[in-house]
Design an enzyme around this catalytic site. Structure first.
Site, PDB file in Angstrom:
ATOM      1  N   HIS A 136       0.855  -1.185   0.000  1.00 50.22           N
ATOM      2  CA  HIS A 136       0.000   0.000   0.000  1.00 50.22           C
ATOM      3  C   HIS A 136       0.892   1.235   0.000  1.00 50.22           C
ATOM      4  O   HIS A 136       1.769   1.394   0.848  1.00 50.22           O
ATOM      5  CB  HIS A 136      -0.898  -0.002   1.233  1.00 50.22           C
ATOM      6  CG  HIS A 136      -1.768   1.215   1.344  1.00 50.22           C
ATOM      7  ND1 HIS A 136      -2.751   1.508   0.438  1.00 50.22           N
ATOM      8  CD2 HIS A 136      -1.776   2.217   2.263  1.00 50.22           C
ATOM      9  CE1 HIS A 136      -3.341   2.639   0.786  1.00 50.22           C
ATOM     10  NE2 HIS A 136      -2.770   3.086   1.897  1.00 50.22           N
ATOM     11  N   GLU A 152      -0.016   5.704   6.909  1.00 51.95           N
ATOM     12  CA  GLU A 152      -1.388   5.306   7.213  1.00 51.95           C
ATOM     13  C   GLU A 152      -2.359   5.854   6.176  1.00 51.95           C
ATOM     14  O   GLU A 152      -2.104   6.867   5.524  1.00 51.95           O
ATOM     15  CB  GLU A 152      -1.782   5.802   8.608  1.00 51.95           C
ATOM     16  CG  GLU A 152      -0.979   5.180   9.737  1.00 51.95           C
ATOM     17  CD  GLU A 152      -1.390   5.725  11.087  1.00 51.95           C
ATOM     18  OE1 GLU A 152      -2.324   6.556  11.129  1.00 51.95           O
ATOM     19  OE2 GLU A 152      -0.781   5.333  12.092  1.00 51.95           O
ATOM     20  N   SER A 153      -3.496   5.179   6.041  1.00 46.22           N
ATOM     21  CA  SER A 153      -4.524   5.621   5.105  1.00 46.22           C
ATOM     22  C   SER A 153      -5.019   7.011   5.491  1.00 46.22           C
ATOM     23  O   SER A 153      -5.287   7.289   6.664  1.00 46.22           O
ATOM     24  CB  SER A 153      -5.690   4.625   5.113  1.00 46.22           C
ATOM     25  OG  SER A 153      -6.682   5.012   4.202  1.00 46.22           O
ATOM     26  N   LYS A 157      -0.751  10.746   1.149  1.00 51.96           N
ATOM     27  CA  LYS A 157       0.206  10.207   0.164  1.00 51.96           C
ATOM     28  C   LYS A 157      -0.161  10.628  -1.257  1.00 51.96           C
ATOM     29  O   LYS A 157       0.691  11.105  -2.022  1.00 51.96           O
ATOM     30  CB  LYS A 157       0.248   8.676   0.267  1.00 51.96           C
ATOM     31  CG  LYS A 157       0.698   8.150   1.619  1.00 51.96           C
ATOM     32  CD  LYS A 157       0.773   6.645   1.643  1.00 51.96           C
ATOM     33  CE  LYS A 157      -0.584   5.986   1.509  1.00 51.96           C
ATOM     34  NZ  LYS A 157      -1.455   6.220   2.669  1.00 51.96           N
ATOM     35  N   SER A 158      -1.432  10.441  -1.620  1.00 53.66           N
ATOM     36  CA  SER A 158      -1.866  10.764  -2.984  1.00 53.66           C
ATOM     37  C   SER A 158      -1.812  12.261  -3.254  1.00 53.66           C
ATOM     38  O   SER A 158      -1.457  12.697  -4.355  1.00 53.66           O
ATOM     39  CB  SER A 158      -3.286  10.234  -3.220  1.00 53.66           C
ATOM     40  OG  SER A 158      -3.315   8.824  -3.137  1.00 53.66           O
ATOM     41  N   ASP A 175      -1.937   3.892  -4.567  1.00 56.08           N
ATOM     42  CA  ASP A 175      -2.705   3.031  -3.667  1.00 56.08           C
ATOM     43  C   ASP A 175      -2.106   1.631  -3.554  1.00 56.08           C
ATOM     44  O   ASP A 175      -1.753   1.190  -2.474  1.00 56.08           O
ATOM     45  CB  ASP A 175      -4.176   2.955  -4.087  1.00 56.08           C
ATOM     46  CG  ASP A 175      -5.016   2.267  -3.025  1.00 56.08           C
ATOM     47  OD1 ASP A 175      -4.845   2.607  -1.837  1.00 56.08           O
ATOM     48  OD2 ASP A 175      -5.814   1.388  -3.371  1.00 56.08           O
ATOM     49  N   GLU A 199      -6.130   8.557  -6.810  1.00 58.40           N
ATOM     50  CA  GLU A 199      -7.331   8.835  -6.006  1.00 58.40           C
ATOM     51  C   GLU A 199      -7.028   9.921  -4.981  1.00 58.40           C
ATOM     52  O   GLU A 199      -6.114   9.784  -4.167  1.00 58.40           O
ATOM     53  CB  GLU A 199      -7.798   7.564  -5.288  1.00 58.40           C
ATOM     54  CG  GLU A 199      -9.045   7.791  -4.452  1.00 58.40           C
ATOM     55  CD  GLU A 199      -9.406   6.601  -3.581  1.00 58.40           C
ATOM     56  OE1 GLU A 199     -10.304   6.759  -2.730  1.00 58.40           O
ATOM     57  OE2 GLU A 199      -8.775   5.538  -3.734  1.00 58.40           O
ATOM     58  N   ARG A 240      17.493  14.529  13.072  1.00 61.91           N
ATOM     59  CA  ARG A 240      17.670  15.891  12.560  1.00 61.91           C
ATOM     60  C   ARG A 240      18.962  16.050  11.759  1.00 61.91           C
ATOM     61  O   ARG A 240      19.135  17.044  11.055  1.00 61.91           O
ATOM     62  CB  ARG A 240      17.659  16.885  13.726  1.00 61.91           C
ATOM     63  CG  ARG A 240      16.347  16.888  14.490  1.00 61.91           C
ATOM     64  CD  ARG A 240      16.393  17.815  15.681  1.00 61.91           C
ATOM     65  NE  ARG A 240      16.606  19.200  15.284  1.00 61.91           N
ATOM     66  CZ  ARG A 240      16.735  20.206  16.154  1.00 61.91           C
ATOM     67  NH1 ARG A 240      16.689  19.956  17.456  1.00 61.91           N
ATOM     68  NH2 ARG A 240      16.921  21.434  15.716  1.00 61.91           N
TER      69      ARG A 240
END
EC number: 2.7.11.-
Length: 307
Positions: A136, A152-153, A157-158, A175, A199, A240
């Protein structure tokens, strides 16, 4: 992935001389040239491999006495092989065809030179039989560096990938990313159904080539870096200086991983561009920015001590 003889006939455009067992599976990408077997050597015979007959094997059989050919072909076909491919459009010996039909073994023919047949077949089988997984995330090409963006969903990201595409970089997969390991190198592609699509929550699915042109997408890309996006955690000490390298293992291949915390005001696209540029810099230059700072500090200390 299961590969059958019928698959290579179709994909490599091979001529069928003798039809063998239906759905005969090929389990290895290695190739065997059966010259030693035609000479009667069977102490070791890699019969599980595809057998390729070239000019050398063909000439050897051609100059062999008829009775000896009959015995050698009978012995050869007692071993179960996936298929036999005859290169250079050579005419197979009648005894080879006779025994192939008797044992229901595939005999195929190619017009290509033997070395071309072997190279093309090995590359094809390597790609098809390579270990694979689906992850994913979003895979993008940034400055020629394959960046697998994970997290995480709903983390963004998209949306980050969309900003990168807008800035001239290229989308490989959104995705779901299909990853194969070939000779220690990870190559990512998009599933056919979602190829070229992105998406974005609140907007739906975007056709990237239609909006940004065909140059905005790639079919496949080697994965060089993993970018993990996560919500900023006040109690966590983030790197850092870039001293501690973190890696994510994908199909037993370690890939450098950068964890990027998200909070308002951070431009993720710019950060990912910088990460890609820094990765390229690391490939070309042996001295890292941290080492440069250390060298400057040591030089400054030495100069101070001389005063």
């Amino acid at each position: 992935m299961k590969i059958t003889v019928e698959d290579i006939i179709k994909d490599l455009e091979l001529e069928v001389l003798v039809q063998g067992e239906k759905d005969k599976e090929i389990k290895t990408s290695d190739i065997n040239r059966p010259g030693l077997q035609f000479a009667g050597f069977y102490s070791y015979f890699a019969n599980s491999r595809v057998q390729v007959i070239g000019n050398a094997e063909w000439s050897f059989l051609k100059n062999m006495p008829v009775e000896l050919i009959r015995k050698r072909m009978k012995k050869f076909f007692e071993f179960d092989t996936p298929c036999i491919i005859i290169a250079r459009d050579l005419e197979p010996h009648p005894q080879l065809i006779k025994n192939a039909k008797l044992h229901k073994r595939w005999v195929l023919r190619s017009k290509l030179l033997t070395t071309k047949v072997v190279t093309k077949l090995m590359n094809y089988l390597d790609a098809k039989l390579a270990p694979e997984t689906r992850m994913h995330g979003v895979l993008v090409d940034v400055y020629g560096i394959g960046m697998l963006i994970t997290g995480e969903s709903g983390i963004g990201k998209s949306e980050t990938a969309l900003e990168l595409i807008k800035r001239g970089h290229r989308l490989v997969a959104d995705d779901a990313v299909d990853i194969k390991e070939i000779d220690g190198v990870l190559r990512g592609t998009s599933p056919y159904i979602t190829s070229g699509m992105l998406e974005v929550r609140g907007m739906g699915i975007i056709d990237i080539p239609a909006l940004y042109g065909l140059s905005s997408v790639l079919q496949k890309k080697t994965i060089h870096l993993v970018i993990y996006l996560e919500q900023w955690k006040p109690d966590r000490n983030y790197d850092r200086l870039g001293i501690d390298d973190d890696f994510l293992e994908i199909l037993n291949v370690p890939v450098k991983k950068l964890t990027v915390p998200i909070r308002p005001g951070r431009n993720l696209a710019v950060i990912i561009e910088a990460a890609a540029a820094n990765y390229r810099y690391g490939l070309m230059c042996k001295v890292s920015p941290v080492e440069t700072i250390n060298n400057r500090m040591e030089s400054m200390v030495r100069n101070e001590s001389k005063r």
